[in-house]
Scaffold this active site. Structure first.
Site, PDB file in Angstrom:
ATOM      1  N   SER A 248       0.810  -1.193   0.101  1.00 52.16           N
ATOM      2  CA  SER A 248       0.099   0.024  -0.046  1.00 52.16           C
ATOM      3  C   SER A 248       0.825   1.033  -0.205  1.00 52.16           C
ATOM      4  O   SER A 248       0.419   2.358  -0.558  1.00 52.16           O
ATOM      5  CB  SER A 248      -0.950   0.058   1.400  1.00 52.16           C
ATOM      6  OG  SER A 248      -1.744  -1.047   1.298  1.00 52.16           O
TER       7      SER A 248
ATOM      8  N   HIS B 288       0.722   5.044   4.255  1.00 53.23           N
ATOM      9  CA  HIS B 288       0.302   5.408   3.037  1.00 53.23           C
ATOM     10  C   HIS B 288       0.257   6.932   2.972  1.00 53.23           C
ATOM     11  O   HIS B 288       0.635   7.418   1.813  1.00 53.23           O
ATOM     12  CB  HIS B 288      -1.580   5.348   3.090  1.00 53.23           C
ATOM     13  CG  HIS B 288      -2.132   3.894   3.388  1.00 53.23           C
ATOM     14  ND1 HIS B 288      -3.356   3.515   3.641  1.00 53.23           N
ATOM     15  CD2 HIS B 288      -1.148   2.565   3.220  1.00 53.23           C
ATOM     16  CE1 HIS B 288      -3.357   2.254   3.473  1.00 53.23           C
ATOM     17  NE2 HIS B 288      -2.334   1.562   3.329  1.00 53.23           N
TER      18      HIS B 288
END
Length: 259
Positions: free
Chosen positions: A147, A217
């Site tokens: 991610s 992220h």
């Protein structure tokens, strides 16, 4: 929001790196699933464990009865910054990540070039893991997944193709509909959600509980923005000056459907 197709304009090269990354992630995940009861040991050995990296000590040295472990953390332990980004926690985790990488990665690779794109991807993933470590350096919870690296790809796509059209599935409770959004809206909303979810998750971090690594992220996304701004003058120009008109699909304007 789930993107299902984008229209940024034509590519000029085959996205070998993007496809290769997807293949490696899938192969590693299938191997991980095949381990059965030993999966947790594999995860603790090759995922990023903040406390292990902070002290530079392999996680297997921090776990009791480590002699019973089937897998041992790479030495040096900092190699887990690389190995962790090719591991995933479940089918939805890898499915969502690979979908985003498949849709947005190819055109970023086309602009950057294969080798530069690979280095860019790995750097974003490494910095993303470091960002999560900084949030909770004493955590013994393993952090894994692509991610953070993919967040960097999204940031680059946002800068390089801000007006590209993206077909997106939007869920509203048990209903869903398909809409067309400019990439800067879709990716911008995604980042805002990650940031505020990360702030809200700080209480969970303090309780030493698992969950989504939102700050990974955020860290990967910001790294992608900075690197893209630095590399942009050296990238190949767009394949065309304007974005193609989005093709008309009757389903786009239909009412929401039951899922």
């Amino acid at each position: 929001m789930i993107p299902i197709k984008d229209y940024p304009g034509p590519r000029r090269s085959i996205p070998w790196i993007t496809w290769g990354l997807i293949l490696i992630n899938i192969v590693v995940f299938l191997y991980q699933v095949s381990l059965g009861s030993a999966t947790d040991q594999f995860v603790f050995a090759y995922a990023v464990v903040p406390v292990a990296l902070v002290h530079g000590v392999p996680q297997t040295d921090l776990v009791r009865n480590s002699a019973q472990l089937l897998f041992h953390t790479p030495n040096p332990v900092y190699l887990t910054l690389l190995t962790s980004m090719f591991m995933h926690a479940g089918w939805l985790h890898i499915g969502g990540n690979m979908l985003f990488l498949y849709i947005f990665g190819d055109n970023v690779e086309d602009r950057m070039g294969h080798l530069a794109y690979l280095v860019f991807y790995l750097i974003c993933g490494i910095v993303a893991s470091i960002a999560q470590i900084l949030i909770d350096p004493t955590s013994q919870i393993p952090s894994l997944g692509a991610s953070g690296a993919i967040a960097g790809v999204l940031a680059s796509y946002l800068l390089l193709f801000p007006w590209a059209k993206v077909r997106t599935v939007i869920f509203i409770f048990i209903f869903f509909t398909i809409v067309t959004l400019p990439s800067f809206v879709l990716i911008g909303l995604w980042f805002v959600l990650q940031f505020f979810d990360g702030i809200a998750a700080l209480a969970t971090v303090q309780q030493d509980m698992g969950g989504v690594a939102y700050f990974a992220h955020v860290g990967g996304f910001l790294t992608g923005l900075v690197l893209t701004l630095i590399l942009r003058p050296f990238m190949r120009p767009p394949a065309q000056d304007s974005y193609p008109a989005f093709p008309r699909h009757p389903s786009i304007n239909q009412p929401a459907r039951w899922w």
